[in-house]
Design an enzyme around this catalytic site. Structure first.
Site, PDB file in Angstrom:
ATOM      1  N   ASP A  20       0.817  -1.217   0.000  1.00  0.00           N
ATOM      2  CA  ASP A  20       0.000   0.000   0.000  1.00  0.00           C
ATOM      3  C   ASP A  20       0.848   1.264   0.000  1.00  0.00           C
ATOM      4  O   ASP A  20       0.700   2.132  -0.855  1.00  0.00           O
ATOM      5  CB  ASP A  20      -0.932   0.010   1.222  1.00  0.00           C
ATOM      6  CG  ASP A  20      -1.969  -1.097   1.176  1.00  0.00           C
ATOM      7  OD1 ASP A  20      -2.363  -1.486   0.068  1.00  0.00           O
ATOM      8  OD2 ASP A  20      -2.374  -1.580   2.244  1.00  0.00           O
ATOM      9  N   ARG A  26      -1.121   1.177  16.564  1.00  0.00           N
ATOM     10  CA  ARG A  26      -1.545   2.311  15.731  1.00  0.00           C
ATOM     11  C   ARG A  26      -1.530   3.653  16.466  1.00  0.00           C
ATOM     12  O   ARG A  26      -1.028   4.641  15.930  1.00  0.00           O
ATOM     13  CB  ARG A  26      -2.921   2.042  15.114  1.00  0.00           C
ATOM     14  CG  ARG A  26      -2.927   0.888  14.096  1.00  0.00           C
ATOM     15  CD  ARG A  26      -1.814   1.032  13.088  1.00  0.00           C
ATOM     16  NE  ARG A  26      -1.891   0.046  12.020  1.00  0.00           N
ATOM     17  CZ  ARG A  26      -0.879  -0.714  11.631  1.00  0.00           C
ATOM     18  NH1 ARG A  26       0.290  -0.620  12.250  1.00  0.00           N
ATOM     19  NH2 ARG A  26      -1.006  -1.559  10.633  1.00  0.00           N
ATOM     20  N   ASP A  72      -7.921   0.115  10.918  1.00  0.00           N
ATOM     21  CA  ASP A  72      -6.747   0.959  11.122  1.00  0.00           C
ATOM     22  C   ASP A  72      -6.975   2.406  10.711  1.00  0.00           C
ATOM     23  O   ASP A  72      -6.383   3.318  11.286  1.00  0.00           O
ATOM     24  CB  ASP A  72      -5.545   0.388  10.364  1.00  0.00           C
ATOM     25  CG  ASP A  72      -4.883  -0.750  11.125  1.00  0.00           C
ATOM     26  OD1 ASP A  72      -5.157  -0.895  12.329  1.00  0.00           O
ATOM     27  OD2 ASP A  72      -4.097  -1.493  10.517  1.00  0.00           O
ATOM     28  N   SER A  95      -2.183  -9.948   3.361  1.00  0.00           N
ATOM     29  CA  SER A  95      -2.080  -8.663   4.047  1.00  0.00           C
ATOM     30  C   SER A  95      -1.555  -8.955   5.449  1.00  0.00           C
ATOM     31  O   SER A  95      -2.183  -9.683   6.217  1.00  0.00           O
ATOM     32  CB  SER A  95      -3.454  -7.987   4.117  1.00  0.00           C
ATOM     33  OG  SER A  95      -3.367  -6.790   4.855  1.00  0.00           O
TER      34      SER A  95
END
Length: 406
Positions: free
Chosen positions: A18, A98, A127, A179
């Protein structure tokens, strides 16, 4: 803020699929803006290798690698572990990382005078919420760019095509395109064959598991370990004093080779859908079990039960990106109070994916062998008769009333 006014963007950069394609995409779609890549090191190890060269080669002006490992463990992982917070069998590895990374992003954005912060989270995941709520906490007026909510790319296959068209090197291919999210606490796997809940994960296939082995491939002999805690915080492993971070890293090695901490979950995402993931959390799984075992002798009944109730709320707050909220802080204050006497040691036996209790002791233990024994003691068993009469009085009264009215 209008696109033409965005001249400098700070990008949360991992070097994965990404974020690798986001750098050229930002420059193409935001007037050739300067892109400053920021990687928060929360223990992803070899994933950081060659990151600066890759970031600059794809168009970033510079790369910050922030060493957040101690902060991540001490300020996020350990408070969550002390709370006993578990979200549907998930030990919150990505969820705790995060807000820590987002805090670092904002620090760099302010230092660099950035016009916006960008992340590579999809519009389907959790996220995006975790990053953006944390950014709003530290920089409430900072514009946020989320390419997955803007571009025409609709799948990871199309991302690979974009990368190939822009000569962006990738460590994955279409066959290994899981992922993943990795840090010192865990590794997650999503996508590909895991999207079909009928498929068994390929635990024994070489390269699938990265932090350990399948229980089938674990040693045939058990391994014993001891963990020492002071006020709920791990301070020693096998008698050797270590920091919490060092203990987690060592437990990852020990747990990994014994097939500990592999979980296959279909979880309820914040955005409403169910998704499936396989998580590897070898050290964390051991730490949670050891801490829970020590609490079983150190906490009184009512405190333990109330703590178990708030653990669900705590886990939901962390999972939903609400780390920087008054409620989470208040719950942490409650948890810290409960941990004042959670000091002692735990002995565990690890065997082929199993964690077996092998001993626990504490100077603050509320367990009394003298009272609980089946042998002779000073406990007067006649006392129980009066207790039962009073405890059962409402039931007796209700039965009498019911009998009169039949």
């Amino acid at each position: 803020m209008d696109k033409k006014d965005i001249k400098k963007v700070v990008l949360a950069y991992s070097g994965g699929l990404d974020t690798s394609i986001i750098i050229p995409w930002l420059k193409e779609n935001y007037n050739n803006c300067e892109v400053i890549a920021v990687s928060g090191n929360v223990g992803q190890a070899d994933e950081l290798d060659g990151l600066e060269e890759k970031a600059k080669k794809t168009g970033a002006s510079k790369l910050y690698v922030l060493d957040l490992t101690e902060e991540y463990v001490d300020d996020y992982v350990i408070p969550t572990m002390k709370a006993g917070a578990v979200y549907e069998d998930y030990l919150l590895g990505t969820s705790t990382a995060r807000p820590c990374i987002a805090k670092g992003l904002v620090d760099v954005a302010k230092k660099e005078g950035a016009d916006a912060i960008c992340h590579g989270c999809t519009g389907k995941g959790n996220d995006q919420v975790r990053f953006e709520l944390a950014i709003k906490h530290f920089a409430p007026n900072m514009p946020i760019i989320a390419p997955w909510r803007e571009w025409d790319i609709k799948s990871r296959e199309e991302e690979i095509e974009y990368a190939e068209a822009h000569d962006i090197p990738l460590k994955i291919n279409r066959e290994t395109n899981y992922s993943k999210d990795k840090n010192l606490w865990h590794l997650s796997h999503e996508g590909l064959d895991l999207e079909d809940t009928n498929n068994e994960p390929t635990y024994e296939k070489k390269g699938f598991l990265e932090m350990g082995v399948s229980p089938i491939d674990a040693p045939d002999e058990p391994e014993y370990i001891t963990l020492d805690f002071v006020k709920g915080v791990p301070v020693a492993l096998n008698g050797e004093k270590m920091t919490a971070k060092e203990i987690i890293l060592a437990l990852n090695e020990i747990g990994g080779k014994n097939g500990i901490g592999i979980t296959d979950i279909v979880e309820n995402r914040l955005v409403g859908m169910k998704c499936r993931g396989v998580y590897e959390t070898p050290g964390g799984t051991i730490l949670y079990k050891a801490h829970e075992t020590l609490e079983s002798i150190c906490l009184d009944k009512m405190t333990m039960h109330e703590k178990q109730r708030i653990a669900i709320t705590f886990a939901e707050l962390v999972y939903n990106g609400q780390w920087f909220t008054p409620l989470r802080e208040a719950l942490s204050a409650f948890v810290d109070k409960t941990q004042e006497n959670v000091t002692g040691y735990v002995k565990l036996k690890l065997y082929k994916g199993n964690i077996i209790k092998a001993g626990v002791d504490s100077p603050y233990s509320l367990y009394s062998e003298e009272i609980a024994t089946f042998g002779e003691s000073d406990y007067d068993q006649k006392d129980s008769q009066g207790f039962i009469n009073l405890y059962g009085l409402p039931i007796k009264v209700q039965a009498v009333v019911n009998a009169k009215n039949q």
